[in-house]
Design a protein around this motif. Structure first.
Motif, PDB file in Angstrom:
ATOM      1  N   GLU A 218       0.856  -1.189   0.055  1.00 25.23           N
ATOM      2  CA  GLU A 218      -0.021   0.011   0.074  1.00 25.23           C
ATOM      3  C   GLU A 218       0.890   1.312   0.047  1.00 25.23           C
ATOM      4  O   GLU A 218       0.512   2.260  -0.693  1.00 25.23           O
ATOM      5  CB  GLU A 218      -0.884  -0.056   1.105  1.00 25.23           C
ATOM      6  CG  GLU A 218      -1.753   1.045   1.225  1.00 25.23           C
ATOM      7  CD  GLU A 218      -2.608   1.165   2.904  1.00 25.23           C
ATOM      8  OE1 GLU A 218      -2.711   2.206   3.207  1.00 25.23           O
ATOM      9  OE2 GLU A 218      -2.964   0.082   3.232  1.00 25.23           O
ATOM     10  N   VAL A 219       1.884   0.998   0.747  1.00 28.85           N
ATOM     11  CA  VAL A 219       2.667   2.366   0.939  1.00 28.85           C
ATOM     12  C   VAL A 219       4.021   2.442  -0.252  1.00 28.85           C
ATOM     13  O   VAL A 219       4.588   3.440  -0.011  1.00 28.85           O
ATOM     14  CB  VAL A 219       2.957   2.713   2.486  1.00 28.85           C
ATOM     15  CG1 VAL A 219       1.836   2.858   3.170  1.00 28.85           C
ATOM     16  CG2 VAL A 219       3.851   1.644   3.052  1.00 28.85           C
ATOM     17  N   SER A 220       4.415   1.202  -0.309  1.00 27.63           N
ATOM     18  CA  SER A 220       5.673   1.087  -1.180  1.00 27.63           C
ATOM     19  C   SER A 220       5.473  -0.250  -2.072  1.00 27.63           C
ATOM     20  O   SER A 220       5.937  -1.142  -1.800  1.00 27.63           O
ATOM     21  CB  SER A 220       6.969   0.588  -0.300  1.00 27.63           C
ATOM     22  OG  SER A 220       8.159   0.630  -0.952  1.00 27.63           O
ATOM     23  N   PRO A 221       4.874   0.010  -3.175  1.00 28.90           N
ATOM     24  CA  PRO A 221       4.489  -1.082  -4.073  1.00 28.90           C
ATOM     25  C   PRO A 221       5.836  -1.659  -4.517  1.00 28.90           C
ATOM     26  O   PRO A 221       6.637  -1.269  -4.785  1.00 28.90           O
ATOM     27  CB  PRO A 221       3.849  -0.106  -5.506  1.00 28.90           C
ATOM     28  CG  PRO A 221       3.224   0.921  -4.803  1.00 28.90           C
ATOM     29  CD  PRO A 221       4.427   1.351  -3.708  1.00 28.90           C
ATOM     30  N   LEU A 222       5.416  -3.043  -4.395  1.00 27.33           N
ATOM     31  CA  LEU A 222       6.507  -3.838  -4.889  1.00 27.33           C
ATOM     32  C   LEU A 222       6.458  -4.091  -6.378  1.00 27.33           C
ATOM     33  O   LEU A 222       5.382  -3.932  -7.221  1.00 27.33           O
ATOM     34  CB  LEU A 222       5.944  -5.300  -4.424  1.00 27.33           C
ATOM     35  CG  LEU A 222       6.012  -5.375  -2.728  1.00 27.33           C
ATOM     36  CD1 LEU A 222       5.043  -6.633  -2.332  1.00 27.33           C
ATOM     37  CD2 LEU A 222       7.395  -5.805  -2.216  1.00 27.33           C
ATOM     38  N   ALA A 223       7.433  -4.515  -6.935  1.00 30.92           N
ATOM     39  CA  ALA A 223       7.864  -4.498  -8.356  1.00 30.92           C
ATOM     40  C   ALA A 223       7.161  -5.750  -8.947  1.00 30.92           C
ATOM     41  O   ALA A 223       6.616  -6.778  -8.212  1.00 30.92           O
ATOM     42  CB  ALA A 223       9.217  -4.791  -8.657  1.00 30.92           C
ATOM     43  N   ASP A 224       6.713  -5.635 -10.080  1.00 38.31           N
ATOM     44  CA  ASP A 224       6.103  -6.531 -10.838  1.00 38.31           C
ATOM     45  C   ASP A 224       6.882  -7.967 -10.822  1.00 38.31           C
ATOM     46  O   ASP A 224       8.197  -8.032 -10.811  1.00 38.31           O
ATOM     47  CB  ASP A 224       5.784  -6.255 -12.519  1.00 38.31           C
ATOM     48  CG  ASP A 224       4.963  -5.342 -12.675  1.00 38.31           C
ATOM     49  OD1 ASP A 224       4.108  -4.868 -11.710  1.00 38.31           O
ATOM     50  OD2 ASP A 224       5.067  -4.478 -13.778  1.00 38.31           O
ATOM     51  N   GLY A 225       6.151  -9.154 -10.562  1.00 37.80           N
ATOM     52  CA  GLY A 225       6.566 -10.429 -10.635  1.00 37.80           C
ATOM     53  C   GLY A 225       7.110 -10.667  -9.283  1.00 37.80           C
ATOM     54  O   GLY A 225       7.910 -11.801  -9.178  1.00 37.80           O
TER      55      GLY A 225
END
Length: 261
Positions: A218-225
């Motif tokens: 929510e606060v630090s979006p994770l990278a795709d995959g």
């Protein structure tokens, strides 16, 4: 005041843990066990009575962990400030490098310093057989080649590394009475990829891990995959367990390495 006292025959172990606790606390993110007193081979912290977390507390912990990671580190494998030499993950040595190696990306660091240093011991105690060792080595080759390098979560400076707890299995997060606080204990703190801490939470089944990750994202979006890389980021804690304890940890290490070999 209720406290927890830890002793170790190697004073460097408690020195490393104390340095890690201070570094994580300085991030201003997740709560960290408070150091009350320390001496060579002795570390005393304020006691946190472990409880059962509520989903909302798990989400709040995820958001606070994202801020800890975002506080950053200079490079992959750097030690906490004020500590020199190799650290410790349980009784296992943890390779650390105070000086940055400019060309070393995450995959090379992870292969060289977080996977391969433990392979010989795991083979020696019989937990990883010859075929399994070859699988782990092929996985390490792909890591070193950069096949699995991926961006850090959004809040982490891409020019550096995340500030990791480094041994974030479920027992190293205490939730306090009423399940309202997620407090970090027993770190093996260093610079690395933030996905490693999140993946380690799943090795022994952290409660509400999906909510922790949701709060984090929510606060630090994770990278795709990122979901496809969870097993890869669990290999370090697994191979350390294989080296220390043997048994089925070696087979589990080889089985997960095979996904990426």
């Amino acid at each position: 005041m209720s406290t927890y006292r830890k002793t170790d025959s190697d004073p460097r172990a408690t020195e490393f843990e104390a340095a890690g606790l201070r570094w994580l606390a300085d991030a201003g993110g997740a709560a960290v066990a408070e150091i009350v007193d320390e001496a060579p081979g002795v570390l005393q912290t304020r006691r946190v009575d472990d409880g059962a977390p509520e989903p909302a507390a798990a989400e709040a912990f995820g958001r606070s962990l994202a801020r800890t990671h975002a506080a950053g580190a200079s490079h992959h494998g750097c030690p906490p400030p004020g500590f020199d030499g190799d650290g410790f993950m349980g009784r296992a040595p943890l390779p650390l490098r105070a000086a940055k190696t400019p060309s070393r990306a995450w995959g090379e660091f992870y292969a060289e310093d977080r996977i391969l240093p433990y392979l010989r011991t795991a083979v020696g105690n019989g937990s990883i057989d010859t075929a399994g060792a070859a699988t782990v080595e092929r996985c390490a080759d792909r890591l070193a080649a950069g096949d699995f390098d991926a961006p850090q979560p959004a809040l982490v400076d891409p020019a550096g590394a995340a500030r990791l707890h480094g041994d974030l299995w479920s027992g190293n997060v205490l939730w306090g009475s009423g399940g309202t606080v997620g407090t970090l204990i027993d770190p093996a703190a260093h610079g690395g990829h933030a996905e490693s801490d999140l993946a380690q939470l799943g090795v022994f089944g952290a409660p509400h891990r999906d909510r922790i990750v949701a709060g984090y994202d929510e606060v630090s979006p994770l990278a795709d995959g990122w979901r496809e890389r969870v097993g890869l980021h669990q290999l370090h804690i697994l191979i350390v367990h294989a080296a220390l304890f043997g048994g089925f940890y070696g087979a589990q290490t080889a089985r997960i390495a095979a996904r990426y070999a």
